[in-house]
Design an enzyme around this catalytic site. Structure first.
Site, PDB file in Angstrom:
ATOM      1  N   ASP A   1      27.223  28.715  34.018  1.00  0.00           N
ATOM      2  CA  ASP A   1      27.097  27.265  33.824  1.00  0.00           C
ATOM      3  C   ASP A   1      27.491  26.541  35.112  1.00  0.00           C
ATOM      4  O   ASP A   1      28.599  26.021  35.224  1.00  0.00           O
ATOM      5  CB  ASP A   1      28.028  26.896  32.654  1.00  0.00           C
TER       6      ASP A   1
ATOM      7  N   LYS B   1      25.208  24.278  36.714  1.00  0.00           N
ATOM      8  CA  LYS B   1      24.514  22.968  36.725  1.00  0.00           C
ATOM      9  C   LYS B   1      23.968  22.588  38.099  1.00  0.00           C
ATOM     10  O   LYS B   1      24.366  21.565  38.677  1.00  0.00           O
ATOM     11  CB  LYS B   1      25.453  21.872  36.219  1.00  0.00           C
TER      12      LYS B   1
ATOM     13  N   ASP C   1      19.825  19.906  43.433  1.00  0.00           N
ATOM     14  CA  ASP C   1      19.665  19.756  44.882  1.00  0.00           C
ATOM     15  C   ASP C   1      18.164  19.695  45.152  1.00  0.00           C
ATOM     16  O   ASP C   1      17.370  19.652  44.212  1.00  0.00           O
ATOM     17  CB  ASP C   1      20.344  20.945  45.600  1.00  0.00           C
TER      18      ASP C   1
ATOM     19  N   THR D   1      27.406  14.440  28.568  1.00  0.00           N
ATOM     20  CA  THR D   1      27.959  13.713  27.410  1.00  0.00           C
ATOM     21  C   THR D   1      29.088  12.768  27.835  1.00  0.00           C
ATOM     22  O   THR D   1      29.464  11.872  27.094  1.00  0.00           O
ATOM     23  CB  THR D   1      28.467  14.690  26.333  1.00  0.00           C
TER      24      THR D   1
END
Ligand code: C5P
Length: 234
Positions: free
Chosen positions: A61, A63, A66, A121
């Site tokens: 994870d 993320k 670029d 979130t």
């Protein structure tokens, strides 16, 4: 068809603490695990290899976000680590998402699942409007990013369990939903706000639930993991 599963978020600062946690499981029980930025930046690819060697499936994870060329090359490196799932920000747009898929695809045609983060979130409606200058309401923005991810060939999105059914409705039943924000009935919500139980998530179109503290901070993590599996798989 997706294989529904519980993914344990290994939010530990070191490899030794991570392994001590996993050592509580019997030798034959190998949960799907998530390695996030904290553990990866502390220990690097070695911790991925160590967990892979122990037989765990891994969601890395990190993320990525670029320019397409950089993401393509970085994804090729992650793919060689032989992880099972990786992610990126859909905000990088379609060209970046397609480049990520190219980079991930191994010479034999296999690749890890590629999942998009739509809007974090932690980004509220005020930040969306006043800082990111996105005038479209949050739910519509999230669904639009999910559709971009689907049309770019990605496998699914990270979303709240409360959004999973709608994502499936708009993007297709086979488009995967990976959902954090899971808490046992009567459990401590911590800093998560929009939460759901494993049982309800299982009935709401979630393919993978990501569970951290309700398992890692429990006095009996193995029992908590088994409870999550039992309730989620029904
Ligand atoms: O401890 P807890 O169950 O809240 O952990 C959830 C995990 O999912 C954490 O690793 C957190 O960083 C991650 N996550 C999240 N919400 C998102 C994206 C990732 O909670 N929108």
């Amino acid at each position: 068809m997706s294989a529904k599963d519980v993914i344990i978020a290994l939010d530990f600062p070191t490899e030794s603490e991570t392994l001590a946690f996993l050592d509580q499981f019997p030798a034959g029980e190998k949960p799907f695990v998530k390695i996030g930025m904290e553990l990866y930046y502390a220990e690097g690819p070695a911790v991925v290899r160590a967990l892979k060697d122990r037989g765990h499936k891994i969601f890395l994870d990190l993320k990525l976000h670029d320019i397409p060329n950089t993401v393509r090359r970085a994804m090729a490196v992650l793919s060689r680590l032989d992880v099972d799932m990786v992610n990126l920000h859909a905000a990088g747009a379609s060209e970046m998402m397609r480049a990520a898929l190219e980079g991930l695809t191994r010479p034999d045609g296999t690749r890890p699942l590629l999942i998009a983060v739509t809007q974090l979130t932690s980004t509220g409606p005020a930040a969306l409007k006043d800082e990111l200058l996105i005038q479209t309401p949050m739910a519509e923005t999230v669904l639009s990013y999910a559709k971009n991810a689907a049309s770019s060939g990605l496998d699914g999105v990270v979303c709240s369990p409360l959004e999973a059914a709608l994502v499936k409705e708009r993007c297709g039943e086979r488009f995967l939903t990976v959902t954090p924000g899971i808490r046992f009935a009567g459990g401590d919500a911590g800093d998560q706000k929009r939460i759901m139980t494993p049982e309800k998530a299982g009935k709401s179109g979630c393919d993978y639930i990501v569970v951290g503290r309700p398992i890692t901070q429990d006095a009996n993590p193995v029992a908590a993991y088994r409870r999550a599996m039992r309730e989620f798989l029904g």
